[in-house]
Design a protein around this motif. Structure first.
Motif, PDB file in Angstrom:
ATOM      1  N   GLY A 193      -8.202  -4.866  -4.578  1.00  0.00           N
ATOM      2  CA  GLY A 193      -7.716  -3.494  -4.442  1.00  0.00           C
ATOM      3  C   GLY A 193      -6.210  -3.431  -4.356  1.00  0.00           C
ATOM      4  N   ALA A 194      -5.616  -4.314  -3.552  1.00  0.00           N
ATOM      5  CA  ALA A 194      -4.162  -4.334  -3.398  1.00  0.00           C
ATOM      6  C   ALA A 194      -3.480  -4.732  -4.705  1.00  0.00           C
ATOM      7  CB  ALA A 194      -3.766  -5.291  -2.280  1.00  0.00           C
ATOM      8  N   ALA A 195      -4.042  -5.718  -5.398  1.00  0.00           N
ATOM      9  CA  ALA A 195      -3.458  -6.169  -6.658  1.00  0.00           C
ATOM     10  C   ALA A 195      -3.499  -5.073  -7.710  1.00  0.00           C
ATOM     11  CB  ALA A 195      -4.183  -7.411  -7.153  1.00  0.00           C
ATOM     12  N   ASP A 222       1.237   0.761  10.657  1.00  0.00           N
ATOM     13  CA  ASP A 222       2.670   1.062  10.669  1.00  0.00           C
ATOM     14  C   ASP A 222       3.209   0.716   9.284  1.00  0.00           C
ATOM     15  OD1 ASP A 222       5.342   1.438  11.137  1.00  0.00           O
ATOM     16  OD2 ASP A 222       5.532  -0.077  12.707  1.00  0.00           O
ATOM     17  N   TYR A 223       3.493   1.743   8.470  1.00  0.00           N
ATOM     18  CA  TYR A 223       3.990   1.525   7.112  1.00  0.00           C
ATOM     19  C   TYR A 223       5.503   1.349   7.127  1.00  0.00           C
ATOM     20  CZ  TYR A 223      -0.569   3.251   5.506  1.00  0.00           C
ATOM     21  OH  TYR A 223      -1.914   3.426   5.283  1.00  0.00           O
ATOM     22  N   LYS A 281      -1.977   4.377   0.536  1.00  0.00           N
ATOM     23  CA  LYS A 281      -2.453   4.740   1.879  1.00  0.00           C
ATOM     24  C   LYS A 281      -3.948   5.030   1.855  1.00  0.00           C
ATOM     25  CE  LYS A 281      -1.396   7.822   5.745  1.00  0.00           C
ATOM     26  NZ  LYS A 281      -0.530   8.918   6.234  1.00  0.00           N
ATOM     27  N   GLN A 282      -4.395   5.727   0.834  1.00  0.00           N
ATOM     28  CA  GLN A 282      -5.817   6.023   0.711  1.00  0.00           C
ATOM     29  C   GLN A 282      -6.630   4.744   0.516  1.00  0.00           C
ATOM     30  OE1 GLN A 282      -6.946   8.349  -2.748  1.00  0.00           O
ATOM     31  NE2 GLN A 282      -8.654   9.271  -1.662  1.00  0.00           N
ATOM     32  N   TYR A 317       0.852  -1.192   0.000  1.00  0.00           N
ATOM     33  CA  TYR A 317       0.000   0.000   0.000  1.00  0.00           C
ATOM     34  C   TYR A 317       0.893   1.248   0.000  1.00  0.00           C
ATOM     35  CZ  TYR A 317      -3.177  -3.633   1.670  1.00  0.00           C
ATOM     36  OH  TYR A 317      -3.870  -4.805   1.823  1.00  0.00           O
ATOM     37  N   GLU A 318       1.829   1.262  -0.952  1.00  0.00           N
ATOM     38  CA  GLU A 318       2.808   2.339  -1.003  1.00  0.00           C
ATOM     39  C   GLU A 318       2.204   3.630  -1.534  1.00  0.00           C
ATOM     40  OE1 GLU A 318       2.989  -0.598  -2.569  1.00  0.00           O
ATOM     41  OE2 GLU A 318       5.020  -1.427  -2.558  1.00  0.00           O
ATOM     42  N   GLY A 319       2.811   4.729  -1.128  1.00  0.00           N
ATOM     43  CA  GLY A 319       2.454   6.041  -1.643  1.00  0.00           C
ATOM     44  C   GLY A 319       1.111   6.521  -1.153  1.00  0.00           C
ATOM     45  N   SER A 320       0.737   7.713  -1.613  1.00  0.00           N
ATOM     46  CA  SER A 320      -0.521   8.300  -1.166  1.00  0.00           C
ATOM     47  C   SER A 320      -1.719   7.512  -1.667  1.00  0.00           C
ATOM     48  CB  SER A 320      -0.610   9.757  -1.650  1.00  0.00           C
ATOM     49  OG  SER A 320      -0.498   9.827  -3.071  1.00  0.00           O
TER      50      SER A 320
END
Length: 421
Positions: free
Chosen positions: A337-339, A77-78, A54-55, A48-51
């Motif tokens: 969503g992650a993919a 915790d990223y 995260k969104q 879930y990198e970047g803005s």
């Protein structure tokens, strides 16, 4: 408390005892996961990198989780994969491990052997339509410890226009053909094949599997890559360099325009995520159908299967909430969503007919070839061994060391690490 890399490897990789507060096998000492899902928990994630990522996680995925479990608060915790092992190991040493952890393929046996993560109910293995190979990295000693979220496969992407110009009508079916085609395509400053723009560890492993080899014995207690098949995989890189059709110095960084995109290479080892990169940086290559992909093969077809798994800390004070989050992050909606965000392969066959899978041709190729998928890891000593593969093999590629000597040295290091477990 800051720990040196050597200290951390000792903690997790060399078998030194680690004091874990409230930690036992499963969730027995930490509490039952069968109670109500409530309380405050922490999720450690390298994806879930970047803005945008995260969104996606905090608003869409965790937004849905909050609706289903309104009495659970999730703190995120990223981190990155480069820092993930250090963060987990530091948490182990301090007895402050996050409740839910996302980690890589191959990581489950080391942390399960330390009883740092909790076994999951076997019923979760059939909650969705998983192919057997997808779940294999989630197990240790026959027990399920994690659920797959996204897969990152390693495939060969090539320029169709370069092949057509050279009169090449089919993709290489073995290394002999691959070497010949790479030599034929190498001209005018362009290299025929770029195997080095992915991590050297992952690249060599893919070739090892394609050569019919394996990393470790089934019980994880013996290195198996030291035979002729492991040596042959490394020697093939040296042969490509000797031919002039591969160049270790011309590898590109992750996220930068790849050599296939810029036309500086006709073929390269990469992952399905390159499709997303093409859509952003070079959509014309997709529109004009100038890129294709195939699975590496020699003695057998092989596609390295990496990816991200989600698991539960054995020391969580809120095991029911932690278990609920593990399950939720592995649901089809969360996985899709992650993919999509990463350009990865969804770990669920339930998603094979989605628009995302149909659009990303590299993902589609990967899913059609899951029978050829091979995972790294397979030993409780993996976290120590994985750090030594690249620096041990690199001198055979950039220097004068023989492939046989480099593989033998890696074998000695691996056997020593396994012996300390």
């Amino acid at each position: 408390m800051e720990l040196s890399r050597r200290s951390m490897l000792t903690v997790i990789g060399a078998g030194t005892a680690v004091a874990l507060t409230g930690c036992g096998a499963g969730t027995t000492a930490a509490g039952s996961a069968d109670g109500p899902a409530e309380g405050e928990i922490t999720l450690l994630t390298p994806i879930y990198e970047g803005s945008d990522g995260k969104q996606l996680l905090e608003q869409k995925i965790l937004g849905g989780f909050r609706k289903k479990y309104p009495h659970v608060k999730v703190n995120v915790d990223y981190t990155t994969y480069a820092q993930l092992n250090e963060k987990i190991t530091t948490g182990l040493a301090g007895g402050l491990l996050p409740d839910v952890l996302m980690m890589g393929v191959g990581w489950i046996p080391p942390f399960a052997a330390k009883q740092a993560i909790a076994p999951l109910p076997e019923t979760l293995a059939t909650a969705h339509d998983y192919e057997k190979r997808v779940l294999e990295p989630s197990r240790h000693d026959g027990k399920l410890y994690a659920l797959p979220v996204v897969l990152d496969t390693r495939i060969v992407v090539y320029r169709k226009d370069h092949f057509a110009e050279a009169g090449i009508t089919k993709t290489p079916a073995n290394w002999s053909e691959l070497r010949a085609v790479a030599k034929q395509l190498t001209k005018h400053g362009r290299i025929g094949f770029d195997p080095f723009s992915i991590d050297l560890r992952q690249c060599w492993e893919t070739f090892l599997y394609a050569n019919g080899g394996s990393l470790f014995s089934a019980d994880g207690k013996k290195a198996r890559f030291t035979d002729a098949r492991g040596v042959g995989a490394l020697q093939f890189f040296k042969d490509l360099i000797s031919d002039g059709s591969a160049d270790y110095t011309k590898k590109t960084d992750e996220g930068a325009p790849s050599n296939v995109q810029t036309g500086k290479a006709s073929m390269m080892m990469t992952s399905s995520a390159l499709w997303n990169q093409l859509e952003t940086q070079n959509p014309e290559l997709i529109k004009e159908d100038k890129v294709g992909a195939f699975v590496l093969a020699n003695r057998r077809p092989a596609m390295l299967q990496g990816g991200t798994l989600v698991t539960q800390s054995a020391s969580s004070k809120q095991p029911a909430a932690a278990r609920a989050l593990v399950e939720y992050l592995a649901t089809p909606a969360s996985v899709l969503g992650a993919a999509e965000q990463r350009g990865s392969v969804p770990g669920l066959s339930d998603l094979n007919n989605t628009g995302y899978v149909k659009k990303n041709k590299f993902v589609g190729l990967s899913l059609r070839n899951m029978s050829a998928a091979c995972s790294e890891g397979g030993t409780a000593a993996w976290m120590e061994i994985r750090e030594k593969i690249k620096p041990t093999l690199e001198p055979a590629i950039v220097g004068g060391q023989s492939a046989k000597d480099a593989i033998a040295e890696l074998g000695r290091l691996a056997e020593a690490a396994i012996g300390r477990m």
